[in-house]
Design a protein around this motif. Structure first.
Motif, PDB file in Angstrom:
ATOM      1  N   LYS A  99       5.844  12.989   4.714  1.00 35.86           N
ATOM      2  CA  LYS A  99       7.289  12.779   4.550  1.00 35.86           C
ATOM      3  C   LYS A  99       7.671  11.342   4.918  1.00 35.86           C
ATOM      4  O   LYS A  99       8.482  10.711   4.230  1.00 35.86           O
ATOM      5  CB  LYS A  99       8.065  13.764   5.427  1.00 35.86           C
ATOM      6  CG  LYS A  99       7.982  15.211   4.974  1.00 35.86           C
ATOM      7  CD  LYS A  99       8.773  16.122   5.911  1.00 35.86           C
ATOM      8  CE  LYS A  99       8.692  17.580   5.471  1.00 35.86           C
ATOM      9  NZ  LYS A  99       9.411  18.478   6.411  1.00 35.86           N
ATOM     10  N   VAL A 100       7.080  10.835   5.988  1.00 36.55           N
ATOM     11  CA  VAL A 100       7.356   9.457   6.402  1.00 36.55           C
ATOM     12  C   VAL A 100       6.906   8.478   5.323  1.00 36.55           C
ATOM     13  O   VAL A 100       7.611   7.529   4.974  1.00 36.55           O
ATOM     14  CB  VAL A 100       6.657   9.144   7.743  1.00 36.55           C
ATOM     15  CG1 VAL A 100       6.782   7.656   8.070  1.00 36.55           C
ATOM     16  CG2 VAL A 100       7.260   9.986   8.861  1.00 36.55           C
ATOM     17  N   LEU A 101       5.702   8.717   4.769  1.00 34.91           N
ATOM     18  CA  LEU A 101       5.184   7.850   3.708  1.00 34.91           C
ATOM     19  C   LEU A 101       6.155   7.787   2.534  1.00 34.91           C
ATOM     20  O   LEU A 101       6.488   6.693   2.047  1.00 34.91           O
ATOM     21  CB  LEU A 101       3.821   8.373   3.239  1.00 34.91           C
ATOM     22  CG  LEU A 101       3.283   7.765   1.931  1.00 34.91           C
ATOM     23  CD1 LEU A 101       2.984   6.279   2.113  1.00 34.91           C
ATOM     24  CD2 LEU A 101       2.041   8.518   1.458  1.00 34.91           C
ATOM     25  N   PHE A 102       6.615   8.940   2.073  1.00 32.61           N
ATOM     26  CA  PHE A 102       7.497   8.977   0.906  1.00 32.61           C
ATOM     27  C   PHE A 102       8.839   8.302   1.196  1.00 32.61           C
ATOM     28  O   PHE A 102       9.388   7.609   0.332  1.00 32.61           O
ATOM     29  CB  PHE A 102       7.707  10.417   0.451  1.00 32.61           C
ATOM     30  CG  PHE A 102       6.699  10.884  -0.562  1.00 32.61           C
ATOM     31  CD1 PHE A 102       7.083  11.228  -1.850  1.00 32.61           C
ATOM     32  CD2 PHE A 102       5.360  10.954  -0.236  1.00 32.61           C
ATOM     33  CE1 PHE A 102       6.152  11.634  -2.790  1.00 32.61           C
ATOM     34  CE2 PHE A 102       4.412  11.370  -1.157  1.00 32.61           C
ATOM     35  CZ  PHE A 102       4.807  11.703  -2.448  1.00 32.61           C
ATOM     36  N   GLN A 103       9.359   8.482   2.399  1.00 33.78           N
ATOM     37  CA  GLN A 103      10.642   7.862   2.733  1.00 33.78           C
ATOM     38  C   GLN A 103      10.503   6.356   2.954  1.00 33.78           C
ATOM     39  O   GLN A 103      11.412   5.593   2.628  1.00 33.78           O
ATOM     40  CB  GLN A 103      11.246   8.529   3.974  1.00 33.78           C
ATOM     41  CG  GLN A 103      11.705   9.960   3.731  1.00 33.78           C
ATOM     42  CD  GLN A 103      12.667  10.063   2.554  1.00 33.78           C
ATOM     43  OE1 GLN A 103      13.618   9.281   2.439  1.00 33.78           O
ATOM     44  NE2 GLN A 103      12.429  11.018   1.670  1.00 33.78           N
ATOM     45  N   GLN A 104       9.354   5.923   3.463  1.00 30.10           N
ATOM     46  CA  GLN A 104       9.125   4.481   3.601  1.00 30.10           C
ATOM     47  C   GLN A 104       9.005   3.824   2.233  1.00 30.10           C
ATOM     48  O   GLN A 104       9.498   2.713   2.024  1.00 30.10           O
ATOM     49  CB  GLN A 104       7.869   4.223   4.442  1.00 30.10           C
ATOM     50  CG  GLN A 104       8.063   4.501   5.914  1.00 30.10           C
ATOM     51  CD  GLN A 104       6.885   4.072   6.756  1.00 30.10           C
ATOM     52  OE1 GLN A 104       5.833   3.685   6.246  1.00 30.10           O
ATOM     53  NE2 GLN A 104       7.042   4.142   8.075  1.00 30.10           N
TER      54      GLN A 104
ATOM     55  N   SER B  13       0.823  -1.215   0.000  1.00 27.34           N
ATOM     56  CA  SER B  13       0.000   0.000   0.000  1.00 27.34           C
ATOM     57  C   SER B  13       0.856   1.264   0.000  1.00 27.34           C
ATOM     58  O   SER B  13       0.419   2.312  -0.503  1.00 27.34           O
ATOM     59  CB  SER B  13      -0.930   0.009   1.224  1.00 27.34           C
ATOM     60  OG  SER B  13      -1.832  -1.072   1.185  1.00 27.34           O
ATOM     61  N   ILE B  14       2.054   1.167   0.545  1.00 30.13           N
ATOM     62  CA  ILE B  14       2.934   2.342   0.621  1.00 30.13           C
ATOM     63  C   ILE B  14       3.312   2.835  -0.781  1.00 30.13           C
ATOM     64  O   ILE B  14       3.059   4.008  -1.121  1.00 30.13           O
ATOM     65  CB  ILE B  14       4.187   2.024   1.463  1.00 30.13           C
ATOM     66  CG1 ILE B  14       3.796   1.633   2.890  1.00 30.13           C
ATOM     67  CG2 ILE B  14       5.144   3.211   1.462  1.00 30.13           C
ATOM     68  CD1 ILE B  14       3.054   2.700   3.652  1.00 30.13           C
ATOM     69  N   PRO B  15       3.911   2.011  -1.659  1.00 26.11           N
ATOM     70  CA  PRO B  15       4.198   2.492  -3.021  1.00 26.11           C
ATOM     71  C   PRO B  15       2.939   2.800  -3.815  1.00 26.11           C
ATOM     72  O   PRO B  15       2.958   3.693  -4.664  1.00 26.11           O
ATOM     73  CB  PRO B  15       4.994   1.347  -3.652  1.00 26.11           C
ATOM     74  CG  PRO B  15       4.715   0.146  -2.816  1.00 26.11           C
ATOM     75  CD  PRO B  15       4.477   0.649  -1.438  1.00 26.11           C
ATOM     76  N   ASP B  16       1.850   2.071  -3.563  1.00 24.07           N
ATOM     77  CA  ASP B  16       0.599   2.374  -4.267  1.00 24.07           C
ATOM     78  C   ASP B  16       0.181   3.825  -4.039  1.00 24.07           C
ATOM     79  O   ASP B  16      -0.203   4.534  -4.985  1.00 24.07           O
ATOM     80  CB  ASP B  16      -0.532   1.455  -3.777  1.00 24.07           C
ATOM     81  CG  ASP B  16      -0.431   0.051  -4.347  1.00 24.07           C
ATOM     82  OD1 ASP B  16       0.369  -0.156  -5.289  1.00 24.07           O
ATOM     83  OD2 ASP B  16      -1.157  -0.836  -3.859  1.00 24.07           O
ATOM     84  N   LEU B  17       0.260   4.272  -2.798  1.00 20.60           N
ATOM     85  CA  LEU B  17      -0.164   5.633  -2.461  1.00 20.60           C
ATOM     86  C   LEU B  17       0.779   6.684  -3.042  1.00 20.60           C
ATOM     87  O   LEU B  17       0.341   7.717  -3.554  1.00 20.60           O
ATOM     88  CB  LEU B  17      -0.258   5.793  -0.939  1.00 20.60           C
ATOM     89  CG  LEU B  17      -1.411   5.040  -0.271  1.00 20.60           C
ATOM     90  CD1 LEU B  17      -1.265   5.070   1.244  1.00 20.60           C
ATOM     91  CD2 LEU B  17      -2.751   5.649  -0.689  1.00 20.60           C
ATOM     92  N   VAL B  18       2.077   6.411  -2.981  1.00 17.59           N
ATOM     93  CA  VAL B  18       3.044   7.378  -3.527  1.00 17.59           C
ATOM     94  C   VAL B  18       2.887   7.483  -5.040  1.00 17.59           C
ATOM     95  O   VAL B  18       2.928   8.584  -5.607  1.00 17.59           O
ATOM     96  CB  VAL B  18       4.481   6.977  -3.149  1.00 17.59           C
ATOM     97  CG1 VAL B  18       5.492   7.892  -3.848  1.00 17.59           C
ATOM     98  CG2 VAL B  18       4.670   7.061  -1.636  1.00 17.59           C
ATOM     99  N   VAL B  19       2.700   6.357  -5.718  1.00 17.95           N
ATOM    100  CA  VAL B  19       2.504   6.388  -7.168  1.00 17.95           C
ATOM    101  C   VAL B  19       1.225   7.125  -7.523  1.00 17.95           C
ATOM    102  O   VAL B  19       1.179   7.907  -8.483  1.00 17.95           O
ATOM    103  CB  VAL B  19       2.482   4.950  -7.731  1.00 17.95           C
ATOM    104  CG1 VAL B  19       2.031   4.961  -9.192  1.00 17.95           C
ATOM    105  CG2 VAL B  19       3.863   4.315  -7.633  1.00 17.95           C
ATOM    106  N   ALA B  20       0.155   6.914  -6.756  1.00 19.55           N
ATOM    107  CA  ALA B  20      -1.103   7.636  -7.006  1.00 19.55           C
ATOM    108  C   ALA B  20      -0.896   9.141  -6.864  1.00 19.55           C
ATOM    109  O   ALA B  20      -1.381   9.935  -7.683  1.00 19.55           O
ATOM    110  CB  ALA B  20      -2.180   7.156  -6.038  1.00 19.55           C
ATOM    111  N   PHE B  21      -0.171   9.529  -5.828  1.00 16.13           N
ATOM    112  CA  PHE B  21       0.162  10.937  -5.594  1.00 16.13           C
ATOM    113  C   PHE B  21       0.946  11.499  -6.776  1.00 16.13           C
ATOM    114  O   PHE B  21       0.625  12.571  -7.318  1.00 16.13           O
ATOM    115  CB  PHE B  21       0.984  11.024  -4.301  1.00 16.13           C
ATOM    116  CG  PHE B  21       1.359  12.417  -3.881  1.00 16.13           C
ATOM    117  CD1 PHE B  21       0.685  13.056  -2.863  1.00 16.13           C
ATOM    118  CD2 PHE B  21       2.426  13.086  -4.481  1.00 16.13           C
ATOM    119  CE1 PHE B  21       1.041  14.334  -2.456  1.00 16.13           C
ATOM    120  CE2 PHE B  21       2.788  14.353  -4.090  1.00 16.13           C
ATOM    121  CZ  PHE B  21       2.091  14.980  -3.072  1.00 16.13           C
TER     122      PHE B  21
END
Length: 343
Positions: A277-282, A216-224
């Motif tokens: 910021k935490v989301l993007f770094q994770q 879910s972490i990369p899914d959200l960053v890619v959506a962003f």
């Protein structure tokens, strides 16, 4: 034995040796949708299109895969099941035609035999002589029905779609919302997935749930990233984008400030910005470090819950928090595309 005895069979073989066409009707499902399958061998995803729209809106020259964007002519989108059934029925048709010819030749041969003869031969054909042209039945309905906001074509998919199969438009809003819904669906179904797999292996259940959370972490960053990349160039005075600029929060926020007068820090509060910021770094850790914390992660994220060398643990509550923040920014960005920013 004379060729005359097999004249019907020889004629049938000569006819079949020429170009033989076979047409099999395709039935829509109960919702009125035709089954389609991407011809791209690396994709082969199945979807459905509204039967009326297929006739009235779709082009013969180009149809687009909703998942990978592959383009091919309209006659290239048969499903594996349709092709297999057509091949089977075409074989049955050929067998029936040959069977009819062999049966007629056998009857002719028998009629040609002298009635009063010491030796009398007869011929009999046992095999198919009839064929029923059955239509290809539709696969079960797909729950997610979509109508393109550009051309109006209706189609149905399982999970997320990115392109309209009729016009090929990559809808920023549709793609973004699909990803947000997908992430929330993962979280919603975690307990059910865990209970189901735990019947066979508790270890496998734990690994499956952990994998879903981590993905879910990369899914959200890619959506962003994708929603920003899609909307930004469409706005007046937008600058040419550098590659992956919206993977970098500071650089992306500066672009928005220069274009619309405000950036991420103005759209969300300080706590949400820190979580972002935490989301993007994770995401960076999972992409490049297998989720193992390094000094760079701690410095850039400000996350002091971990020591160097530890593995990131993704919690359901954090994923839901990240999802809300990404959705909030995504809706703000989509508001610019509509000409009205969300307040």
């Amino acid at each position: 034995m004379s060729r005359d005895y097999f004249r019907h069979t020889i004629k049938a073989l000569e006819e079949l040796n020429r170009t033989t066409t076979y047409s099999m009707p395709i039935l829509p499902d109960d919702d009125g949708y035709f089954d389609k399958e991407c011809p791209n061998e690396d994709c082969l995803s199945q979807f459905k299109v509204n039967a009326e729209d297929w006739e009235n809106l779709f082009s013969d020259e180009a149809v687009y895969c909703p998942f990978c964007g592959h383009t091919a002519s309209a006659n290239s989108w048969w499903t594996t099941e349709q092709l297999e059934q057509a091949e089977e029925q075409a074989t049955q048709m050929i067998s029936a035609k040959l069977g009819q010819a062999l049966s007629r030749d056998a009857k002719d041969f028998n009629r040609s035999q002298p009635r009063k003869s010491f030796v009398r031969m007869s011929m009999k054909y046992k095999g198919p002589t009839h064929f029923v042209n059955l239509p290809a039945e539709a696969l079960e309905e797909m729950e997610q029905k979509i109508q393109c906001d550009n051309c109006g074509a209706r189609y149905a998919v399982v999970w997320s779609a990115f392109y309209c199969p009729c016009c090929g438009q990559n809808s920023a809003k549709l793609t973004f919302n699909n990803t947000i819904d997908k992430v929330r669906a993962k979280i919603k179904n975690l307990d059910l997935i865990s209970q189901t797999i735990s019947q066979y292996s508790k270890d496998e259940a734990a690994r499956a749930c952990s994998s879903l959370l981590e993905s879910s972490i990369p899914d959200l960053v890619v959506a962003f990233q994708r929603v920003c990349e899609c909307v930004y160039p469409q706005l007046e005075n937008a600058k040419p984008l550098k590659r992956n600029v919206f993977q970098r929060l500071n650089d992306g926020s500066v672009l928005w400030k220069e274009l619309v007068g405000n950036g991420y820090e103005d759209w969300i509060d300080d706590h949400e910005m820190q979580a972002l910021k935490v989301l993007f770094q994770q995401r960076h850790l999972f992409q490049h470090q297998d989720g193992i914390v390094d000094q760079d992660y701690i410095a850039k994220s400000g996350d002091t819950h971990y020591r160097i060398g530890q593995h990131i643990i993704v919690k359901q509550s954090n994923v839901l928090k990240y999802t809300d923040i990404v959705e909030k920014i995504g809706n703000r960005v989509l508001g610019f595309l509509e000409g009205v920013a969300h307040e």
